[in-house]
Every structure is written in C-alpha cells, then in structure tokens.
Design a protein around this motif. Sequence first.
Motif, PDB file in Angstrom:
ATOM      1  N   CYS A  81      16.578 -45.349 -10.237  1.00 35.42           N
ATOM      2  CA  CYS A  81      17.709 -44.752  -9.519  1.00 35.42           C
ATOM      3  C   CYS A  81      18.974 -45.341 -10.146  1.00 35.42           C
ATOM      4  N   PRO A  82      19.682 -44.545 -10.951  1.00 32.50           N
ATOM      5  CA  PRO A  82      20.674 -45.130 -11.855  1.00 32.50           C
ATOM      6  C   PRO A  82      21.959 -45.599 -11.184  1.00 32.50           C
ATOM      7  N   ARG A  85      24.791 -43.572  -9.078  1.00 26.29           N
ATOM      8  CA  ARG A  85      24.026 -42.516  -8.367  1.00 26.29           C
ATOM      9  C   ARG A  85      23.604 -41.344  -9.212  1.00 26.29           C
ATOM     10  N   LYS A  86      24.534 -40.805 -10.024  1.00 31.16           N
ATOM     11  CA  LYS A  86      24.181 -39.685 -10.904  1.00 31.16           C
ATOM     12  C   LYS A  86      23.439 -38.573 -10.169  1.00 31.16           C
ATOM     13  N   ASN A  96      18.484 -31.472  -4.622  1.00 31.76           N
ATOM     14  CA  ASN A  96      18.459 -32.779  -5.273  1.00 31.76           C
ATOM     15  C   ASN A  96      17.134 -33.483  -5.008  1.00 31.76           C
ATOM     16  N   ALA A 144      20.592 -40.610  -3.364  1.00 32.23           N
ATOM     17  CA  ALA A 144      20.097 -41.089  -4.665  1.00 32.23           C
ATOM     18  C   ALA A 144      18.779 -41.840  -4.479  1.00 32.23           C
TER      19      ALA A 144
ATOM     20  N   ASN B 179      23.739 -33.139 -14.951  1.00 29.11           N
ATOM     21  CA  ASN B 179      23.648 -34.538 -15.344  1.00 29.11           C
ATOM     22  C   ASN B 179      22.411 -34.764 -16.201  1.00 29.11           C
ATOM     23  N   GLU B 181      21.446 -37.391 -18.056  1.00 30.62           N
ATOM     24  CA  GLU B 181      20.710 -38.650 -17.956  1.00 30.62           C
ATOM     25  C   GLU B 181      19.835 -38.679 -16.710  1.00 30.62           C
ATOM     26  N   ALA B 182      20.403 -38.228 -15.588  1.00 28.33           N
ATOM     27  CA  ALA B 182      19.614 -38.208 -14.359  1.00 28.33           C
ATOM     28  C   ALA B 182      18.400 -37.291 -14.530  1.00 28.33           C
ATOM     29  N   SER B 183      18.549 -36.202 -15.285  1.00 26.26           N
ATOM     30  CA  SER B 183      17.421 -35.297 -15.505  1.00 26.26           C
ATOM     31  C   SER B 183      16.285 -36.016 -16.226  1.00 26.26           C
TER      32      SER B 183
END
Lengths: 234, 296
Positions: A81-82, A85-86, A96, A144, B179, B181-183
């Motif tokens: 989980c970056p 949040r991304k 999501n 997230a 996004n 990177e999130a992907s």
Amino acid sequence: MLELKGVKLKYGYVEALKGIDMHVKEHQITALLGANGAGKSTTLRAVSCLNRIEKGEITFLDQIVHRLQPSEIVHKGIVHCPEGRKLFPFLTVQENLLAGAYTLKDRNQIRSLQENVFTLFPILKDRRKQMAGTLSGGEQQMLAIGRALMAAPKILMLDEPSLGLAPKIVEQIFDTLVTLREEGTTIFLVEQNANAALHIADYAYILEVGKVVLEGEGNALLKNENVKKKYLGG
Amino acid sequence: MSAVLLQQIILGLREGSLFALVALGLVIVHKTTGVVNFAYGHMGMFAAYITFTFYTLLGLNLYLAVAIGITFAVFLGILTEKFLLRPIRHLSHSAMLIITLGMLMILEGMALLIWKQDFKQLPNLITGIPYRINLGNSFLIITRQDVLIFVVTTAIVFGTFFYLKYTKLGLAVRMVSQNEEASHLMGVKVGRVYGFAWGLGTGLSALAAILAAPKEQVQPNMMLNLQVQGLTAAVLGGFDSLPGAIVGGILLGIIEQLVAKYISVELKTALALMVIIILLLVKPEGLLGKSSKRRV
C-alpha cells in the motif's frame, strides 16, 4: 516469512540501501522506522520489485522473489500500500476496491473480502458510489488500506499510513492494524511516527541512510535512550 | 429550423463521426500510455493500403480485405508500442513523441516506395441507392456509406464505453490511466494494457482510414486532415476524456459545415480552428476535461 539479506539498491549513483538484513515474521507487525531519506520506502519498493536490487536476496516463504515482476509479487500475496495512497481518483470507492482485487477470480471471495473491508471501515460503505478523489484524507487512507486488503494479502506492506492525518484518525488506523494482526495478517509497517508505530509493533528496525542501525522488540526500543532522544522527541 | 441549417447539421454529423473516431483512438492511447501518437493517421493510411492490396491486387472479398487491414493495424500498434516505445518509456515523453514522428516519416516513405505515387481507390463498403430526405421544398441526399460511417462510429463509441466500464481489462485501462504505479501494485500487467490501448487505437485509425478512403483516395497523405481534425476534436473535448473526444468530433464537424455554408468553404478549417482557440481561451480544460487531472 519475508527475509531480506544484504540488500543493496542504487538510484543512479546514489546508494539508497547499503546492504540491509531484515526479517518479517508471520502474524506479527514489523515496523521500519527512520527519518526522511533513510531508505524506508525504498525497502518496500525493492520487495514489490518496483525497483531492482543490485545485490543481496529477498525471499518470501523460502522462495527468491526479487527477480519477479511487480504483478507476480502481488500474486504471491505480498501487497504494497504505497506512500501517498495512490488511489484511482476517478474511480468510485467500490471500483477502487475491485481494482485491489484485480488478481482474484473468485467472485464470492471478492464479495466476502469487500464485506470485511466495510466492517473494518464502515464509512467506506456509505461512500462506495463516490469518486475516491472526493474523499477526505482519513477516508482516502482507509480506502488505500482497504484496497490493499482486497488482494487477500499474506503480508501487507504499508508505507506511512499516518502521513498527513489528524491524531485521532491515526489512532483509528493503528487500532485497525492491531485488529488485522489479531485476524492473522502479517504487517510490514513503514512509519515516521515512531511513537505510534513502536506501541503496536512486535519487532522494529531503525534505518539511517540506507543501513539498519538498531533493531529489537517494539517495547524494548520504546525504552531505549538513543531511540527516545532521536525519534521519540525526548 | 430551416431546412438548409438542418442539412448542414446532418452533413456535419457525418464528417464529425469520422473526426470522433480518430479522436477516440488518439485519446485512448494518450490517456493510457501518455503518448500523443503523431503517426496515428499514417498507421491507418498504411492499413488502407494493405486493404487495397488484398482487395484490388489479390482479388480478395472486400470485407475480408478490410478485416485483414484492420488486423494488420492492430498488430502494427501493439508492436510499435512494445518494441519502439516501451524500451524508452523511462526516458521522457518527448523521446516517445519523436519516435512517433519518425514512424510517420517511415510509413509515408514506405507507402510511396511500395505503392508508388498514383492514388489508389477503395470502394464504399456499402452500396445502393442513396437515401433521400425531403425537407420542405428542398431535399437532402445521404449516401449509404455516410449512414454506415455514422452507425459504425456510434456502435464503436458505445462498445468502447461498455467495455471500459464493465470488463476487467477495461478496469485495468482506467486504472493505468489514473495511476500507473498503483496499477503495478494491484497486480496489473501494465505492459499488456499499453499493448491493448495501442492495438485498439491503431485499429480505430485503420477503420477511419478505410471508411474515409472512397472520398480521400488511398494515398500517403489521405489521413493528414483527419489527423489534424481528430487531434483538434480531442483537444476540444479535454484530451483525456473519451466522451469529450466524441462530443468534440461531432461539434467540430458541425462547426466546419456551418462555416462552409454561411461564410466560406475555403475558410472552413481555419475558422473552425479559430472557434476552438476562442473556446479554449474561455475554458482551457476543454469541454469535458477535468481541470484537476494530471498524469502522475
């Protein structure tokens, strides 16, 4: 469960990780603390193969994983989980969550995971038709974490979940992490908020400019004079 | 509404459908991979030549030849992304832009080399007596090909929307576009999504080229105007918005027709572009663009 041995990583000419050893044990919260630029996020990025390590070895359940693609890492059950949040701002909360379950095929499993997330964070259920970009900071962090949980992680890696949140929300998020540990999730937690992290961590590592300078059980580190001076503000 | 005005709007719808088709492909590729493909129109042009080769030179069935042309374009798109663009993704967007510019020149040169200079013909995909619409004391003629263009565009637009909204790959496309990177971290094979977007986008360009071929003839610059108009339509719609690309295309088609009828045929493209400049001065994010949206 997750082991890093002599991991080195470079960004161009800059050595971000100078040979670190870590061990994340099953059903525990392992915290990784340190100042800005110490290499905390880089460690997580190395594990999820977003950045390639130069030397050393990363193993997960006794398999070498540092040469895989990021998508294969997720399939192994390592979910990251970056930082920042991304989220996908123009997908709804529910989309999501579905995105988080991208690697899963079983619809019933996805549904039950989603129910589980809604139990942990009831506010997300109320907001499920809303675009993620319109949520408040705390709600975004919950989403997230929820999104990461949708991948049914064997190990959940969280990068600074407390960043930019009000103390009350931080408390709520950390309580959730404790609940998750009780449910059996293994957690690898990167934090700048050393105080909060050490209170819930079973074990912790402290990084300084790419090196592990101290490690030990959470409680022990809380009492350590050096840690108190440098990271606990007193 | 006066009959003449209605007539212009119907003609505009026809033109606009093609602009929308081109814009849709450009936007899908840009939204997903962040690249504006300068060679976009030329890739479609090349596919039109392939169709011409199979149909006229090898005597294949027209629809089969069209299918081959479009399939060729799909693979051309996938391979271009995989072997020319992905290796330099880490450099910069302008590096990728230059590659597509190079592609444009190469495709144009190759087309001249292989098929020589004279214009080639491709027939309408559908023939028959044109439709006649009576408007009071005047009437309007619409060819079946025009109707086909409109129907095909509508079908493709709705097909694309439903695909992106309700399928897993569609979700992946939306994830990557928001996004990257999130992907990766959700387990999406991002490279495959790039390939999909390029394949789909280039296929749309081929379709537009083949639909436009009876009017434009098959020649190296057949897609030049459509590329400019498609790009304009995309900008008008906000560049990252698929509905915006459609609305932008249709609107541009109608504006051009109205300018041609009431002001001057020679100035239709120039004035249409003027209208857009003014519109963008007033609303810089485009008609349906999201002002806060930025690729990360």
